[in-house]
Design a protein around this motif. Sequence first.
Motif, PDB file in Angstrom:
ATOM      1  N   LYS A  54      21.872  69.657 -38.657  1.00 40.00           N
ATOM      2  CA  LYS A  54      21.610  68.292 -38.219  1.00 40.00           C
ATOM      3  C   LYS A  54      22.548  67.903 -37.078  1.00 40.00           C
ATOM      4  O   LYS A  54      22.128  67.293 -36.082  1.00 40.00           O
ATOM      5  N   ALA A  55      23.832  68.272 -37.210  1.00 35.05           N
ATOM      6  CA  ALA A  55      24.802  67.967 -36.160  1.00 35.05           C
ATOM      7  C   ALA A  55      24.450  68.700 -34.869  1.00 35.05           C
ATOM      8  O   ALA A  55      24.552  68.132 -33.771  1.00 35.05           O
ATOM      9  N   PHE A  56      24.014  69.926 -34.993  1.00 34.80           N
ATOM     10  CA  PHE A  56      23.603  70.684 -33.808  1.00 34.80           C
ATOM     11  C   PHE A  56      22.409  70.038 -33.126  1.00 34.80           C
ATOM     12  O   PHE A  56      22.390  69.846 -31.905  1.00 34.80           O
ATOM     13  N   GLN A  57      21.394  69.668 -33.910  1.00 33.65           N
ATOM     14  CA  GLN A  57      20.189  69.094 -33.335  1.00 33.65           C
ATOM     15  C   GLN A  57      20.446  67.742 -32.683  1.00 33.65           C
ATOM     16  O   GLN A  57      19.802  67.392 -31.703  1.00 33.65           O
ATOM     17  N   ALA A  69       8.875  73.578 -30.974  1.00 30.46           N
ATOM     18  CA  ALA A  69       7.477  73.566 -30.535  1.00 30.46           C
ATOM     19  C   ALA A  69       6.564  73.312 -31.719  1.00 30.46           C
ATOM     20  O   ALA A  69       6.949  73.484 -32.882  1.00 30.46           O
ATOM     21  N   LYS A  70       5.343  72.875 -31.428  1.00 30.08           N
ATOM     22  CA  LYS A  70       4.387  72.569 -32.482  1.00 30.08           C
ATOM     23  C   LYS A  70       4.180  73.779 -33.391  1.00 30.08           C
ATOM     24  O   LYS A  70       3.925  74.881 -32.927  1.00 30.08           O
ATOM     25  N   GLY A  71       4.331  73.558 -34.683  1.00 28.58           N
ATOM     26  CA  GLY A  71       4.155  74.629 -35.658  1.00 28.58           C
ATOM     27  C   GLY A  71       5.371  75.525 -35.806  1.00 28.58           C
ATOM     28  O   GLY A  71       5.342  76.505 -36.538  1.00 28.58           O
ATOM     29  N   GLN A  72       6.464  75.191 -35.122  1.00 32.52           N
ATOM     30  CA  GLN A  72       7.668  76.025 -35.181  1.00 32.52           C
ATOM     31  C   GLN A  72       8.851  75.172 -35.632  1.00 32.52           C
ATOM     32  O   GLN A  72       9.136  74.150 -35.029  1.00 32.52           O
ATOM     33  N   GLN A  73       9.508  75.583 -36.684  1.00 30.10           N
ATOM     34  CA  GLN A  73      10.665  74.866 -37.181  1.00 30.10           C
ATOM     35  C   GLN A  73      11.931  75.414 -36.520  1.00 30.10           C
ATOM     36  O   GLN A  73      12.088  76.628 -36.363  1.00 30.10           O
ATOM     37  N   ALA A  74      12.824  74.513 -36.145  1.00 32.32           N
ATOM     38  CA  ALA A  74      14.058  74.941 -35.475  1.00 32.32           C
ATOM     39  C   ALA A  74      14.868  75.886 -36.346  1.00 32.32           C
ATOM     40  O   ALA A  74      15.519  76.797 -35.851  1.00 32.32           O
ATOM     41  N   LEU A 119      14.510  79.563 -35.797  1.00 36.37           N
ATOM     42  CA  LEU A 119      15.071  80.155 -34.587  1.00 36.37           C
ATOM     43  C   LEU A 119      16.587  80.110 -34.572  1.00 36.37           C
ATOM     44  O   LEU A 119      17.228  80.993 -34.015  1.00 36.37           O
ATOM     45  N   PHE A 120      17.164  79.072 -35.155  1.00 37.08           N
ATOM     46  CA  PHE A 120      18.616  78.892 -35.149  1.00 37.08           C
ATOM     47  C   PHE A 120      19.161  78.941 -36.569  1.00 37.08           C
ATOM     48  O   PHE A 120      18.494  78.517 -37.511  1.00 37.08           O
ATOM     49  N   ALA A 121      20.383  79.410 -36.695  1.00 38.43           N
ATOM     50  CA  ALA A 121      21.100  79.354 -37.972  1.00 38.43           C
ATOM     51  C   ALA A 121      22.595  79.397 -37.686  1.00 38.43           C
ATOM     52  O   ALA A 121      23.038  80.074 -36.752  1.00 38.43           O
ATOM     53  N   LEU A 122      23.360  78.643 -38.476  1.00 35.82           N
ATOM     54  CA  LEU A 122      24.799  78.556 -38.248  1.00 35.82           C
ATOM     55  C   LEU A 122      25.577  79.673 -38.931  1.00 35.82           C
ATOM     56  O   LEU A 122      26.712  79.953 -38.565  1.00 35.82           O
ATOM     57  N   LYS A 123      24.967  80.307 -39.907  1.00 36.94           N
ATOM     58  CA  LYS A 123      25.626  81.417 -40.583  1.00 36.94           C
ATOM     59  C   LYS A 123      25.059  82.725 -40.054  1.00 36.94           C
ATOM     60  O   LYS A 123      23.870  82.844 -39.789  1.00 36.94           O
ATOM     61  N   SER A 124      25.927  83.707 -39.935  1.00 31.58           N
ATOM     62  CA  SER A 124      25.523  84.987 -39.367  1.00 31.58           C
ATOM     63  C   SER A 124      25.544  86.094 -40.411  1.00 31.58           C
ATOM     64  O   SER A 124      26.396  86.109 -41.305  1.00 31.58           O
TER      65      SER A 124
END
Length: 307
Positions: free
Chosen positions: A242-245, A253-258, A261-266
Amino acid sequence: MHRNNRHTHRGAALITAMLVLAIVAAIAASIMLQQQIGISRSELVFNANQAYYYTDMVNAWAENHYANLNKSKNSPAPKWPAIMPRQKLKYYNGNVQGILTSAQGRFNVNNLNDKTYIPLFANLIRQVNQNIDTDASLAIANQIAIWLNPANKNQKNKRNQQQNNKKMIRLLISPSELLVLPLVKPALYRQLAPYLIALPQETTLNPNTASKPLLMAYGLSSNAAGNVIGQRENSGGFSTMKAFQQVAKYKAAKGQQAVTLFALKSDYFLVQANIKLDKITLTNYAIMAPNKDKTALKILQQTQNTL
């Protein structure tokens, strides 16, 4: 007459002696040169092997740093990269330095098994080379995707696409394998190389370590990407999506959840060991992953001087 002949013979003998001496000297010099080359070669091989052994010290530091980060579940988001200060070697003329960061701050070329990442990779191509237009960058990305997974060429419906994307046909060990493709020219690869990595499964992008060109390739504006990097430098990494966004003002994009594509843990980490030993300079890269209980790192692969 006889006296002149004696002088002639003496002159010829002297010239012959000098010629033989010159040949012997040349042979001796050649032998000494070969010995010197052999000694230098042995010294270089020894120093190269010794330098490689020092990579174990950097890898051990990285494993210990990761273990310390995970001692507390409530610890703040780590600030990347973690740096092992340059240390002077005690018994040799040289030094060693280590860098630990998330490997997911780079574009995982094996993600191109999934067609979702084709436009993202095309965006990255245009970020590093503005002379390549949209059609050309998509052609390059598509060629790679089809090479990795031929099913990407013809997919009739979304269900088949999802099923095929779960099955990776080809997994690259190194991004440099892309150079076998006609459209991936050496000059373009050199521009892309600092942003690429090959990981054994599909991975998200970590916004706490991703560069500005990668953030923009994934859909952030230039200003938003700059704000993300500024936030990281000033206050450390983001602890929540949430802080990143909020800072990135990112809209999927439509039909694609952030979150896809992104994650804070590796799940993967990159360790870089920079070692200088006399005349030898070695850069060793190690890709590491946590063990099952996430308490320690294990080495998956190591390469020298290039990923």
